[in-house]
Enzyme design. Structure first.
Site, PDB file in Angstrom:
ATOM      1  N   GLY A  12       0.835  -1.209   0.000  1.00 38.86           N
ATOM      2  CA  GLY A  12       0.000   0.000   0.000  1.00 38.86           C
ATOM      3  C   GLY A  12       0.865   1.251   0.000  1.00 38.86           C
ATOM      4  O   GLY A  12       0.496   2.273   0.574  1.00 38.86           O
ATOM      5  N   ARG A  15       0.487   5.735  -1.840  1.00 38.55           N
ATOM      6  CA  ARG A  15      -0.047   7.030  -1.396  1.00 38.55           C
ATOM      7  C   ARG A  15      -0.259   6.969   0.119  1.00 38.55           C
ATOM      8  O   ARG A  15      -0.008   5.920   0.750  1.00 38.55           O
ATOM      9  CB  ARG A  15      -1.378   7.341  -2.093  1.00 38.55           C
ATOM     10  CG  ARG A  15      -2.436   6.297  -1.820  1.00 38.55           C
ATOM     11  CD  ARG A  15      -3.762   6.651  -2.469  1.00 38.55           C
ATOM     12  NE  ARG A  15      -4.796   5.756  -1.986  1.00 38.55           N
ATOM     13  CZ  ARG A  15      -5.497   4.919  -2.743  1.00 38.55           C
ATOM     14  NH1 ARG A  15      -5.283   4.870  -4.042  1.00 38.55           N
ATOM     15  NH2 ARG A  15      -6.421   4.145  -2.208  1.00 38.55           N
ATOM     16  N   VAL A  63      -2.873  -7.666  -2.481  1.00 41.57           N
ATOM     17  CA  VAL A  63      -2.644  -8.503  -1.292  1.00 41.57           C
ATOM     18  C   VAL A  63      -3.825  -9.422  -0.979  1.00 41.57           C
ATOM     19  O   VAL A  63      -3.757 -10.209  -0.046  1.00 41.57           O
ATOM     20  CB  VAL A  63      -2.266  -7.668  -0.036  1.00 41.57           C
ATOM     21  CG1 VAL A  63      -0.984  -6.878  -0.261  1.00 41.57           C
ATOM     22  CG2 VAL A  63      -3.400  -6.777   0.410  1.00 41.57           C
ATOM     23  N   ASN A  89       0.837  -2.430   5.238  1.00 38.31           N
ATOM     24  CA  ASN A  89       0.039  -1.197   5.328  1.00 38.31           C
ATOM     25  C   ASN A  89      -1.165  -1.205   4.389  1.00 38.31           C
ATOM     26  O   ASN A  89      -2.136  -0.488   4.630  1.00 38.31           O
ATOM     27  CB  ASN A  89       0.960  -0.010   5.000  1.00 38.31           C
ATOM     28  CG  ASN A  89       0.200   1.258   4.718  1.00 38.31           C
ATOM     29  OD1 ASN A  89      -0.273   1.923   5.637  1.00 38.31           O
ATOM     30  ND2 ASN A  89       0.035   1.596   3.433  1.00 38.31           N
ATOM     31  N   SER A 141      -5.267   0.010  13.352  1.00 35.03           N
ATOM     32  CA  SER A 141      -6.133   1.188  13.492  1.00 35.03           C
ATOM     33  C   SER A 141      -6.657   1.215  14.926  1.00 35.03           C
ATOM     34  O   SER A 141      -6.689   0.170  15.595  1.00 35.03           O
ATOM     35  CB  SER A 141      -7.324   1.053  12.532  1.00 35.03           C
ATOM     36  OG  SER A 141      -8.338   2.001  12.851  1.00 35.03           O
ATOM     37  N   TYR A 154     -14.701  -3.548   9.098  1.00 33.22           N
ATOM     38  CA  TYR A 154     -13.358  -2.940   9.169  1.00 33.22           C
ATOM     39  C   TYR A 154     -12.749  -3.210  10.540  1.00 33.22           C
ATOM     40  O   TYR A 154     -11.595  -3.627  10.662  1.00 33.22           O
ATOM     41  CB  TYR A 154     -13.480  -1.440   8.912  1.00 33.22           C
ATOM     42  CG  TYR A 154     -12.159  -0.685   8.931  1.00 33.22           C
ATOM     43  CD1 TYR A 154     -11.236  -0.820   7.892  1.00 33.22           C
ATOM     44  CD2 TYR A 154     -11.838   0.176   9.978  1.00 33.22           C
ATOM     45  CE1 TYR A 154     -10.033  -0.125   7.899  1.00 33.22           C
ATOM     46  CE2 TYR A 154     -10.640   0.881  10.003  1.00 33.22           C
ATOM     47  CZ  TYR A 154      -9.744   0.722   8.958  1.00 33.22           C
ATOM     48  OH  TYR A 154      -8.548   1.422   8.977  1.00 33.22           O
ATOM     49  N   ALA A 156     -13.492  -5.566  12.705  1.00 34.33           N
ATOM     50  CA  ALA A 156     -13.170  -6.998  12.868  1.00 34.33           C
ATOM     51  C   ALA A 156     -11.840  -7.312  12.176  1.00 34.33           C
ATOM     52  O   ALA A 156     -10.998  -8.033  12.725  1.00 34.33           O
ATOM     53  CB  ALA A 156     -14.292  -7.859  12.280  1.00 34.33           C
TER      54      ALA A 156
HETATM   55  P1  NAD Z   1      -5.165   4.998   1.264  1.00 36.79           P
HETATM   56  O1  NAD Z   1      -6.459   4.555   0.724  1.00 36.79           O
HETATM   57  O2  NAD Z   1      -4.732   6.397   1.081  1.00 36.79           O
HETATM   58  O3  NAD Z   1      -3.997   4.034   0.757  1.00 36.79           O
HETATM   59  C1  NAD Z   1      -4.158   2.639   0.799  1.00 36.79           C
HETATM   60  C2  NAD Z   1      -3.055   1.969   0.011  1.00 36.79           C
HETATM   61  O4  NAD Z   1      -3.317   0.573   0.046  1.00 36.79           O
HETATM   62  C3  NAD Z   1      -3.050   2.389  -1.448  1.00 36.79           C
HETATM   63  O5  NAD Z   1      -1.696   2.427  -1.896  1.00 36.79           O
HETATM   64  C4  NAD Z   1      -3.795   1.245  -2.136  1.00 36.79           C
HETATM   65  O6  NAD Z   1      -3.437   1.054  -3.485  1.00 36.79           O
HETATM   66  C5  NAD Z   1      -3.336   0.077  -1.284  1.00 36.79           C
HETATM   67  N1  NAD Z   1      -4.220  -1.071  -1.387  1.00 36.79           N
HETATM   68  C6  NAD Z   1      -5.545  -1.153  -1.120  1.00 36.79           C
HETATM   69  N2  NAD Z   1      -5.990  -2.388  -1.396  1.00 36.79           N
HETATM   70  C7  NAD Z   1      -4.920  -3.101  -1.825  1.00 36.79           C
HETATM   71  C8  NAD Z   1      -4.745  -4.438  -2.259  1.00 36.79           C
HETATM   72  N3  NAD Z   1      -5.762  -5.304  -2.326  1.00 36.79           N
HETATM   73  N4  NAD Z   1      -3.507  -4.827  -2.629  1.00 36.79           N
HETATM   74  C9  NAD Z   1      -2.468  -3.971  -2.585  1.00 36.79           C
HETATM   75  N5  NAD Z   1      -2.563  -2.688  -2.190  1.00 36.79           N
HETATM   76  C10 NAD Z   1      -3.797  -2.274  -1.826  1.00 36.79           C
HETATM   77  O7  NAD Z   1      -5.198   4.649   2.811  1.00 36.79           O
HETATM   78  P2  NAD Z   1      -4.301   5.124   4.052  1.00 36.79           P
HETATM   79  O8  NAD Z   1      -5.115   6.035   4.870  1.00 36.79           O
HETATM   80  O9  NAD Z   1      -2.932   5.515   3.651  1.00 36.79           O
HETATM   81  O10 NAD Z   1      -4.298   3.729   4.817  1.00 36.79           O
HETATM   82  C11 NAD Z   1      -3.169   2.889   4.961  1.00 36.79           C
HETATM   83  C12 NAD Z   1      -3.447   1.930   6.096  1.00 36.79           C
HETATM   84  O11 NAD Z   1      -3.707   2.677   7.284  1.00 36.79           O
HETATM   85  C13 NAD Z   1      -4.660   1.033   5.888  1.00 36.79           C
HETATM   86  O12 NAD Z   1      -4.358  -0.266   6.343  1.00 36.79           O
HETATM   87  C14 NAD Z   1      -5.727   1.677   6.742  1.00 36.79           C
HETATM   88  O13 NAD Z   1      -6.699   0.753   7.177  1.00 36.79           O
HETATM   89  C15 NAD Z   1      -4.891   2.214   7.889  1.00 36.79           C
HETATM   90  N6  NAD Z   1      -5.520   3.301   8.636  1.00 36.79           N
HETATM   91  C16 NAD Z   1      -5.926   4.443   8.002  1.00 36.79           C
HETATM   92  C17 NAD Z   1      -6.534   5.432   8.735  1.00 36.79           C
HETATM   93  C18 NAD Z   1      -7.029   6.711   8.098  1.00 36.79           C
HETATM   94  O14 NAD Z   1      -7.729   7.469   8.773  1.00 36.79           O
HETATM   95  N7  NAD Z   1      -6.687   7.021   6.882  1.00 36.79           N
HETATM   96  C19 NAD Z   1      -6.725   5.271  10.111  1.00 36.79           C
HETATM   97  C20 NAD Z   1      -6.293   4.106  10.725  1.00 36.79           C
HETATM   98  C21 NAD Z   1      -5.682   3.123   9.965  1.00 36.79           C
END
Ligand code: NAD
Length: 260
Positions: A12, A15, A63, A89, A141, A154, A156
């Site tokens: 991930g 971005r 993934v 991530n 998270s 989410y 779970a």
């Molecule tokens: P985002 O949507 O900006 O980025 C997610 C990344 O994961 C992207 O690069 C996307 O291409 C990749 N991705 C998604 N599905 C995929 C797959 N099947 N295979 C490969 N890559 C995949 O999200 P973010 O906010 O940067 O989130 C990153 C992590 O942080 C996630 O696990 C999310 O659950 C966690 N998170 C985010 C927040 C928030 O508020 N943004 C809060 C807590 C946890």
């Protein structure tokens, strides 16, 4: 703090939090493989790093697909040699009342967030144990620590990530490998933009009102930055963090701690 020469894979990484983690690991000397589904995004992150003289490669991965994961790690070994650091991530979020949560969405959340973390970990753990050094950081998270309305699937999946983190940490505790998690609250990334858009479409609130509603749940009344999450993840990869194992670092301004 140096990670000079360490080989790191960030899923991930195209971005948001993953891109910030890739940059922060690279700044400390790691060579990085940036992996995600969107070719354009991961190539942009890797190209920017290479233009700063850093060894960085973009590899596509889904993934939720075991074959794609196995392909990623054979490519990553081709680039890096050994994989010393894995940051799980990649993640997705879906919000719906549990009565309307589709089985397909539930399965997808578990598959990407939890099973993806399991399979990527399994792909690197044996080598880390053999070499006696490794760092795995799972981006979970605050939803992995407590429940909330409309995020049953989410939440779970992120609870699964934390249980997995603690159990694997126990298995490798004597092998020089640590397995930890970071648990952010709302982070300023495209995922949160999606949550805001979802509130707008479901409630008729404006985007500003939706953001206000989100911020009202945070003690610091602000979104966490991707860079703050990256700093915590990179700290867990440090040599001097070797005693920290099976832990979660919460970055939410104090909400989980009970602050309002
Ligand atoms: P985002 O949507 O900006 O980025 C997610 C990344 O994961 C992207 O690069 C996307 O291409 C990749 N991705 C998604 N599905 C995929 C797959 N099947 N295979 C490969 N890559 C995949 O999200 P973010 O906010 O940067 O989130 C990153 C992590 O942080 C996630 O696990 C999310 O659950 C966690 N998170 C985010 C927040 C928030 O508020 N943004 C809060 C807590 C946890």
């Amino acid at each position: 703090m140096s990670l000079e020469g360490r080989g790191a894979v960030i899923t991930g990484g195209g971005r948001g939090i993953g891109a910030a983690v890739a940059r922060s690991l690279a700044e400390r000397g790691a060579r990085v493989v940036v992996a995600a589904r969107s070719a354009g995004e991961i190539e942009a992150v890797a190209t920017a790093l290479r233009s700063g003289g850093i060894d960085a490669w973009a590899c596509r991965v889904d993934v939720s697909d075991p074959e794609s994961i196995s392909d990623l790690f054979s490519q990553a070994r081709g680039h890096l040699g050994e994989i010393d650091i894995l940051v799980n991530n990649a993640g997705i979020a879906t919000a719906a009342p549990v009565a309307r949560l589709e089985l397909e969405d539930w399965n997808r959340l578990l598959s990407v967030n939890a099973t993806g973390t399991f399979l990527c970990t399994q792909a690197v753990l044996g080598g880390m144990v053999e070499r006696g050094w490794g760092r795995i950081v799972n981006v979970a998270s605050v939803a992995g620590l407590r429940g909330a309305s409309y995020i049953a699937g989410y939440s779970a999946s992120k609870h699964a990530v934390l249980g997995f983190t603690r159990s694997v940490a126990a298995e490798v505790a004597r092998d020089g490998v640590t397995v930890n998690a970071v648990c952010p609250g709302y982070v300023d990334t495209p995922m949160t933009d999606g949550s805001i858009a979802n509130i707008v479409s479901k409630t008729g609130k404006s985007a500003e009102e939706a953001l206000e509603a989100i911020l009202a749940t945070t003690p610091q009344r602000r979104l966490i930055t991707a860079q703050e999450v990256a700093a915590a993840a990179v700290f867990l990869c440090d040599e001097e963090a070797r005693g920290i194992n099976g832990q979660t670092i919460v970055l939410d301004g104090g909400a989980i701690g009970g602050l309002r």
